[in-house]
Design a protein around this motif. Structure first.
Motif, short mmCIF file in Angstrom:
data_model
loop_
_atom_site.label_atom_id
_atom_site.label_comp_id
_atom_site.label_asym_id
_atom_site.label_seq_id
_atom_site.Cartn_x
_atom_site.Cartn_y
_atom_site.Cartn_z
N ILE A 62 0.83 -1.20 0.00
CA ILE A 62 0.00 0.00 0.00
C ILE A 62 0.87 1.26 0.00
CG2 ILE A 62 -0.17 -0.03 2.53
CD1 ILE A 62 -2.92 1.23 2.29
N VAL A 63 2.10 1.16 0.53
CA VAL A 63 2.98 2.32 0.51
C VAL A 63 3.30 2.73 -0.93
CG1 VAL A 63 3.95 1.87 2.79
CG2 VAL A 63 5.00 0.81 0.79
N ILE A 64 3.42 1.74 -1.83
CA ILE A 64 3.65 2.05 -3.24
C ILE A 64 2.39 2.64 -3.87
CG2 ILE A 64 4.32 1.08 -5.47
CD1 ILE A 64 5.85 -1.08 -4.02
N CYS A 65 1.23 2.16 -3.45
CA CYS A 65 -0.04 2.71 -3.94
C CYS A 65 -0.13 4.20 -3.65
CB CYS A 65 -1.22 1.98 -3.31
SG CYS A 65 -1.33 0.23 -3.70
N PHE A 93 1.17 -6.84 -9.03
CA PHE A 93 1.15 -5.47 -9.53
C PHE A 93 -0.26 -5.00 -9.87
CE2 PHE A 93 5.59 -6.65 -10.33
CZ PHE A 93 6.24 -5.55 -9.79
N GLU A 94 -1.14 -5.93 -10.22
CA GLU A 94 -2.53 -5.54 -10.47
C GLU A 94 -3.16 -4.97 -9.21
OE1 GLU A 94 -4.74 -8.72 -12.16
OE2 GLU A 94 -3.49 -8.88 -13.96
N GLY A 123 -5.10 -0.50 -6.12
CA GLY A 123 -4.99 0.24 -4.88
C GLY A 123 -4.63 1.70 -5.11
N ALA A 124 -3.76 1.97 -6.10
CA ALA A 124 -3.39 3.35 -6.41
C ALA A 124 -4.60 4.13 -6.91
CB ALA A 124 -2.28 3.37 -7.46
N ALA A 125 -5.43 3.48 -7.74
CA ALA A 125 -6.65 4.15 -8.22
C ALA A 125 -7.57 4.49 -7.06
CB ALA A 125 -7.37 3.26 -9.23
N THR A 126 -7.65 3.60 -6.08
CA THR A 126 -8.48 3.87 -4.90
C THR A 126 -7.87 4.96 -4.03
OG1 THR A 126 -9.12 1.53 -4.92
CG2 THR A 126 -9.64 2.79 -2.95
N CYS A 127 -6.53 4.96 -3.92
CA CYS A 127 -5.84 5.90 -3.02
C CYS A 127 -5.86 7.33 -3.55
CB CYS A 127 -4.40 5.46 -2.80
SG CYS A 127 -4.25 3.99 -1.75
N VAL A 128 -6.24 7.53 -4.82
CA VAL A 128 -6.39 8.90 -5.31
C VAL A 128 -7.36 9.68 -4.43
CG1 VAL A 128 -7.30 10.28 -7.24
CG2 VAL A 128 -5.73 8.39 -7.68
N TYR A 129 -8.37 8.97 -3.92
CA TYR A 129 -9.35 9.61 -3.05
C TYR A 129 -8.68 10.25 -1.83
CZ TYR A 129 -12.91 10.07 0.54
OH TYR A 129 -13.70 10.56 1.54
N ALA A 130 -7.57 9.66 -1.38
CA ALA A 130 -6.91 10.15 -0.17
C ALA A 130 -6.41 11.58 -0.32
CB ALA A 130 -5.76 9.23 0.21
N PHE A 131 -6.10 11.99 -1.56
CA PHE A 131 -5.51 13.32 -1.77
C PHE A 131 -6.54 14.35 -2.21
CE2 PHE A 131 -2.01 10.34 -2.16
CZ PHE A 131 -1.00 10.95 -1.41
N VAL A 132 -7.80 13.95 -2.28
CA VAL A 132 -8.84 14.92 -2.63
C VAL A 132 -8.91 15.99 -1.54
CG1 VAL A 132 -11.32 15.23 -2.95
CG2 VAL A 132 -10.18 13.25 -3.95
N ALA A 153 2.62 11.41 5.47
CA ALA A 153 1.70 10.93 6.50
C ALA A 153 1.07 9.61 6.11
CB ALA A 153 0.62 11.98 6.77
N TYR A 154 0.59 9.52 4.86
CA TYR A 154 -0.03 8.27 4.41
C TYR A 154 0.99 7.14 4.36
CZ TYR A 154 -4.44 10.47 3.16
OH TYR A 154 -5.65 11.12 3.19
N PHE A 155 2.21 7.44 3.88
CA PHE A 155 3.26 6.42 3.82
C PHE A 155 3.59 5.92 5.22
CE2 PHE A 155 7.58 4.90 3.81
CZ PHE A 155 7.71 4.21 2.61
N GLY A 156 3.78 6.86 6.16
CA GLY A 156 4.14 6.45 7.51
C GLY A 156 3.06 5.66 8.21
#
Length: 627
Positions: free
Chosen positions: A67-70, A251-252, A257-266, A299-302
């Protein structure tokens, strides 16, 4: 006759809004916000639901410890979009949202699609955060609320709906809707306090995770999963193992997960709308966006690293991951510290979203693109009562019925599409002739356009074709013209189509493309060659030399990379989410083509234009009747 009707209809779709005297005079607004204020404003909207709820869902079911890569990929996508937001905010001489920027620069249809997608993001975001607030509070008191609702209001309905009706989330949204109706305002001081408290709690969580964490949780095997299953009283509560290790879902899983994590930066985009309130917008807006996204990523990475180190990813509870993590490592008192941070962050995020949502709906209704009744203001309080009530009721119903993760997916789709439209706007506008955005220049613009359109069509000769092809590679001037602007617009539209096809190929058949499948690899290489060639054509065209507060570097590459990343992440969404999004867009287009296109302010202004134009022409015509 048909061609004329189609031409007029197309002109309606690309009508640009002209700024009135009030909007054009926004430069007189007091500049009170420094860079720290902008960063606090951005972090207040960013470090919310994505931190305390989303991290559990993605790590447990989509990416595991990866998830850290996401979050890294989502951060890069958001950073590219953030730079495009900054230029678009600097280009339009007033404060506003991406909807207003699109309307002023790109036209009505693009503006409606952008605004409608932003409404989707705000409405779904409100429902999502209220559902997360309910889950966090429920976990704090021992899950009594969810158990009571599951026993009483269980929903045996299609998969995209929640397992139970969350009346607590419904009541929370309705309560805050009432506060908005009363004219409540979110103060900068309260936002700073909430953001500071949130950062302290997150720092405590990160330090606790590295103290109590175990690196073995990033190298889990099937044997560990069997031991966890045998030692658990409820084996069904465990998530999937996948293949174990750091990349349990491959990798899929990282891409999904990256597509979902975009929401985190809204939430960062609020910084780009403060161009006339910032003390030094040329410096503070891009700096504020970059620092906000960077701090958000750290913050999200940590937190995600700390969480997956403290708890095996298949034992993470998505509804309240951080609270349950401290119970797992037997630091029970710490969960109350985290609970305070969770509720403060979610409350701040919810207030910010609910303040912005009716403001956008009011703006679109005032422009006539949505029903004008939504622009009605309360006489004494001055609040848009119907915009607040309709948006609040819609968000409340969605919070009641939809599952949290499906709300996140819908927010991500709307956000990624809005980001892509902003990047496309920046790419096209940099190569257009200088535009006067004030309303008093409208008649002259229309007369010039009509004269240009009235010129007769001439058959293309070989010499003319040769000159046109030469212009693509060797433009004659150093400043943009209508011709060079049209070339860039056409090439940019073609590039978007090529990027969609390339993203589809890479998303559907990634292993075949990279393993050397002759057909798919050839298709991918040809697409890359075409994309490179068209990009070079855009690069060769002259750019607008107008000085702005901020300009995106490395044009045209950076906006194109932003569009590609956004489209590729969109391809990771599941079919059910696209179906729901299709329903939302169908409703939006029905409203626009059934109501908005005929009732917009620009439509009414265009009806008044021919009379004023004819009067101007009559005054300049010589009087030939005396002969």
């Amino acid at each position: 006759m048909l061609c004329q009707y189609v031409h007029q209809f197309g002109q309606k779709l690309v009508r640009r809004r002209r700024l009135g005297p009030r909007e054009a005079s926004d430069r007189c607004t007091a500049r009170r916000l420094n860079t720290l204020d902008l960063i606090a404003l951005g972090l207040g909207g960013t470090l919310g639901n994505g931190m305390y709820i989303l991290v559990g869902q993605v790590s447990a079911y989509e990416a595991g410890p990866a998830i850290v890569i996401c979050y890294l990929l989502a951060c890069l996508s958001t950073l590219l979009s953030g730079l495009c937001y900054a230029e678009l905010a600097a280009r339009v001489p007033c404060s506003g949202s991406a909807y207003l920027y699109s309307y002023v620069t790109m036209g009505q249809l693009c503006a409606f699609i952008t605004g409608w997608n932003l409404i989707l993001s705000y409405v779904m975001g409100t429902a999502c955060v209220s559902r997360a607030w309910s889950a966090a509070f429920d976990s704090l008191i021992g899950n009594h609320i969810s158990q009571a609702f599951q026993g009483t209001f269980s929903l045996n309905v299609p998969y995209f709906q929640a397992t139970y009706a969350d009346f607590f989330a419904l009541g929370l949204v309705l309560l805050l809707t009432g506060l908005l109706f009363l004219g409540a305002r979110e103060s900068t001081l309260v936002n700073k306090v909430f953001t500071g408290l949130n950062l302290l709690v997150l720092s405590f969580t990160i330090l606790s995770g590295f103290i109590k964490g175990d690196l073995h949780n990033w190298k889990l095997t099937e044997e560990d999963y069997r031991l966890a299953t045998s030692g658990s009283s409820d084996a069904y509560s465990l998530g999937p193992l996948g293949s174990g290790g750091f990349l349990p879902f491959g990798f899929e899983g990282i891409l999904q997960g990256a597509a979902t994590c975009v929401y985190a930066f809204v939430g960062f985009d609020v910084i780009a709308t403060t161009g006339k309130e910032a003390q030094d917008p040329r410096r503070s807006i891009p700096l504020g966006i970059v620092i906000t996204i960077f701090i958000g990523f750290l913050a999200y990475f940590g937190v995600s690293a700390a969480l997956t180190l403290m708890v095996p990813y298949y034992q993470i509870q998505p509804q309240s991951p951080l609270l349950q993590a401290f119970l797992h490592v037997r630091w029970n008192p710490a969960r109350y510290v985290v609970a305070v941070g969770t509720l403060c962050a979610l409350t701040s995020s919810l207030l910010g979203t609910m303040f912005t949502m009716p403001r956008l709906i009011y703006a679109m209704a005032e422009d006539g693109l949505l029903f004008r009744g939504l622009a009605q203001l309360h006489g004494r309080r001055g609040t848009p009562i119907w915009a607040i009530l309709v948006s609040g009721m819609l968000a409340a119903v969605l919070a009641l019925l939809l599952e949290l993760i499906d709300l996140v997916y819908l927010v991500s789709i709307g956000t990624l599409l809005a980001y892509s439209l902003v990047a496309f706007s920046v790419l096209v506008l940099r190569y257009q002739p200088e535009q006067n955005l004030s309303k008093n220049e409208k008649i002259d613009d229309e007369i010039d356009i009509s004269q240009w359109e009235a010129s007769p069509w001439e058959p293309a000769s070989e010499a003319g074709t040769s000159r046109t092809l030469k212009t693509l590679w060797f433009p004659t001037g150093t400043t943009p013209t209508l011709k060079s602007g049209h070339i860039v617009y056409g090439c940019a539209s073609l590039l978007v189509l090529l990027l969609i096809i390339l993203s589809l190929v890479l998303a559907q058949w990634p292993s075949q493309v990279f393993s050397g499948d002759p057909v798919l690899t050839t298709v991918a290489v040809l697409l890359l060659l075409l994309i490179t060639g068209v990009t070079v054509i855009i690069w060769r065209q002259p750019q607008d030399p107008t000085a702005l507060h901020f300009k995106v570097p490395a044009l045209p590459v950076l906006p194109l990379v932003s569009i590609f990343v956004n489209i590729y992440l969109l391809m990771q969404m599941n079919t059910g989410t696209w179906v729901l999004f299709g329903v939302w867009m169908a409703v939006g287009f029905a409203i626009y083509f059934g109501y908005g296109i005929r009732h917009s302010l620009e439509e009414n202004n265009d009806k008044q234009l021919p009379a004023s134009t004819s009067q101007m022409l009559d005054q300049n015509m010589p009087n030939n009747e005396s002969g």
